[in-house]
Design a protein around this motif. Structure first.
Motif, mmCIF file in Angstrom:
data_model
loop_
_atom_site.group_PDB
_atom_site.id
_atom_site.type_symbol
_atom_site.label_atom_id
_atom_site.label_comp_id
_atom_site.label_asym_id
_atom_site.label_seq_id
_atom_site.Cartn_x
_atom_site.Cartn_y
_atom_site.Cartn_z
ATOM 1 N N SER A 277 0.816 -1.211 0.000
ATOM 2 C CA SER A 277 0.000 0.000 0.000
ATOM 3 C C SER A 277 0.852 1.264 0.000
ATOM 4 N N THR A 278 2.135 1.144 0.376
ATOM 5 C CA THR A 278 2.999 2.328 0.443
ATOM 6 C C THR A 278 4.251 2.232 -0.439
ATOM 7 N N LYS A 279 4.345 1.205 -1.286
ATOM 8 C CA LYS A 279 5.519 1.052 -2.151
ATOM 9 C C LYS A 279 5.080 0.662 -3.559
ATOM 10 N N ARG A 280 5.799 1.196 -4.548
ATOM 11 C CA ARG A 280 5.497 0.934 -5.949
ATOM 12 C C ARG A 280 6.773 0.721 -6.742
ATOM 13 N N CYS A 281 6.630 0.008 -7.836
ATOM 14 C CA CYS A 281 7.673 -0.105 -8.848
ATOM 15 C C CYS A 281 7.122 0.592 -10.089
ATOM 16 N N THR A 282 7.712 1.736 -10.425
ATOM 17 C CA THR A 282 7.230 2.554 -11.534
ATOM 18 C C THR A 282 8.252 2.557 -12.662
ATOM 19 N N ILE A 283 7.759 2.464 -13.891
ATOM 20 C CA ILE A 283 8.621 2.539 -15.069
ATOM 21 C C ILE A 283 8.445 3.950 -15.626
ATOM 22 N N ARG A 284 9.549 4.708 -15.682
ATOM 23 C CA ARG A 284 9.456 6.103 -16.125
ATOM 24 C C ARG A 284 10.684 6.485 -16.923
ATOM 25 N N THR A 285 10.613 7.643 -17.542
ATOM 26 C CA THR A 285 11.778 8.194 -18.215
ATOM 27 C C THR A 285 12.171 9.487 -17.513
ATOM 28 N N PHE A 286 13.490 9.730 -17.466
ATOM 29 C CA PHE A 286 14.027 10.945 -16.877
ATOM 30 C C PHE A 286 15.254 11.337 -17.679
ATOM 31 N N LYS A 287 15.234 12.523 -18.220
ATOM 32 C CA LYS A 287 16.324 13.019 -19.064
ATOM 33 C C LYS A 287 16.660 12.024 -20.177
ATOM 34 N N GLY A 288 15.613 11.465 -20.774
ATOM 35 C CA GLY A 288 15.780 10.562 -21.910
ATOM 36 C C GLY A 288 16.179 9.141 -21.569
ATOM 37 N N LYS A 289 16.307 8.815 -20.268
ATOM 38 C CA LYS A 289 16.681 7.459 -19.859
ATOM 39 C C LYS A 289 15.482 6.758 -19.228
ATOM 40 N N THR A 290 15.311 5.493 -19.555
ATOM 41 C CA THR A 290 14.257 4.688 -18.940
ATOM 42 C C THR A 290 14.749 4.203 -17.588
ATOM 43 N N LEU B 15 1.695 10.203 -4.350
ATOM 44 C CA LEU B 15 2.900 10.869 -4.832
ATOM 45 C C LEU B 15 4.149 10.109 -4.411
ATOM 46 N N PRO B 16 5.221 10.174 -5.233
ATOM 47 C CA PRO B 16 6.464 9.484 -4.870
ATOM 48 C C PRO B 16 7.142 10.181 -3.703
ATOM 49 N N GLY B 17 7.685 9.391 -2.784
ATOM 50 C CA GLY B 17 8.408 9.926 -1.636
ATOM 51 C C GLY B 17 9.898 10.001 -1.909
ATOM 52 N N LYS B 18 10.644 10.417 -0.897
ATOM 53 C CA LYS B 18 12.097 10.541 -1.016
ATOM 54 C C LYS B 18 12.801 9.190 -0.955
ATOM 55 N N LYS B 19 12.206 8.248 -0.192
ATOM 56 C CA LYS B 19 12.865 6.954 0.007
ATOM 57 C C LYS B 19 12.610 6.036 -1.184
ATOM 58 N N GLY B 20 13.687 5.640 -1.835
ATOM 59 C CA GLY B 20 13.562 4.736 -2.963
ATOM 60 C C GLY B 20 14.827 4.720 -3.775
ATOM 61 N N ILE B 21 14.770 3.985 -4.873
ATOM 62 C CA ILE B 21 15.925 3.860 -5.756
ATOM 63 C C ILE B 21 15.427 3.815 -7.198
ATOM 64 N N SER B 22 16.163 4.482 -8.073
ATOM 65 C CA SER B 22 15.895 4.433 -9.507
ATOM 66 C C SER B 22 17.022 3.662 -10.171
ATOM 67 N N LEU B 23 16.671 2.619 -10.888
ATOM 68 C CA LEU B 23 17.660 1.790 -11.574
ATOM 69 C C LEU B 23 17.564 2.016 -13.072
ATOM 70 N N THR B 24 18.719 2.133 -13.736
ATOM 71 C CA THR B 24 18.712 2.152 -15.196
ATOM 72 C C THR B 24 18.293 0.754 -15.657
ATOM 73 N N THR B 25 17.983 0.633 -16.941
ATOM 74 C CA THR B 25 17.586 -0.695 -17.431
ATOM 75 C C THR B 25 18.732 -1.692 -17.285
ATOM 76 N N ASP B 26 19.973 -1.258 -17.460
ATOM 77 C CA ASP B 26 21.124 -2.160 -17.282
ATOM 78 C C ASP B 26 21.215 -2.640 -15.828
ATOM 79 N N GLN B 27 21.061 -1.709 -14.889
ATOM 80 C CA GLN B 27 21.118 -2.074 -13.473
ATOM 81 C C GLN B 27 19.958 -3.002 -13.112
ATOM 82 N N PHE B 28 18.780 -2.713 -13.658
ATOM 83 C CA PHE B 28 17.624 -3.569 -13.397
ATOM 84 C C PHE B 28 17.863 -4.981 -13.924
#
Length: 110
Positions: free
Chosen positions: A50-63, A78-91
């Motif tokens: 209920s408080t965590k999501r996995c979102t697929i997004r683009t930022f500055k042209g990177k997925t 709304l997205p909070g401060k706690k989390g991590i964004s992984l590039t597709t390679d890292q994912f």
């Protein structure tokens, strides 16, 4: 004379039938694929809780695959401060580690 009850006879099992039954059982236990939902920005996401999501997004042209806490404000999630964004390679590296069973192995070792 012995008053012991007779032992039940063993049933013969057709190995092909047993394999088919096991395969059917495995199909029933397989996790169902979740459908992606869309947020207010049109980005696809998968709720993890209920408080965590996995979102697929683009930022500055990177997925990015963004795993993040979310909070509600004015009826919007709304997205909070706690989390991590992984590039597709890292994912892909993380996905391969999880698929290999190594994460579960390490968890079980704790």
């Amino acid at each position: 004379m012995s008053l012991e009850e007779p032992k039940p006879k063993k049933q013969k099992v057709d190995t092909e039938e047993a394999v088919e039954t096991e395969a059917a059982d495995e199909e029933e236990e397989a996790p169902k694929l979740l459908q992606a939902e869309k947020n207010d920005n049109g980005e696809s996401f998968f709720p993890l809780s209920s408080t965590k999501r996995c979102t697929i997004r683009t930022f500055k042209g990177k997925t990015l695959v963004d795993i993040r806490e979310v909070y509600e404000k004015n009826g919007k999630m709304l997205p909070g401060k706690k989390g991590i964004s992984l590039t597709t390679d890292q994912f892909e590296v993380l996905r391969d580690i999880i698929k290999s069973g190594q994460v579960e192995k390490e968890i079980a070792a704790l």
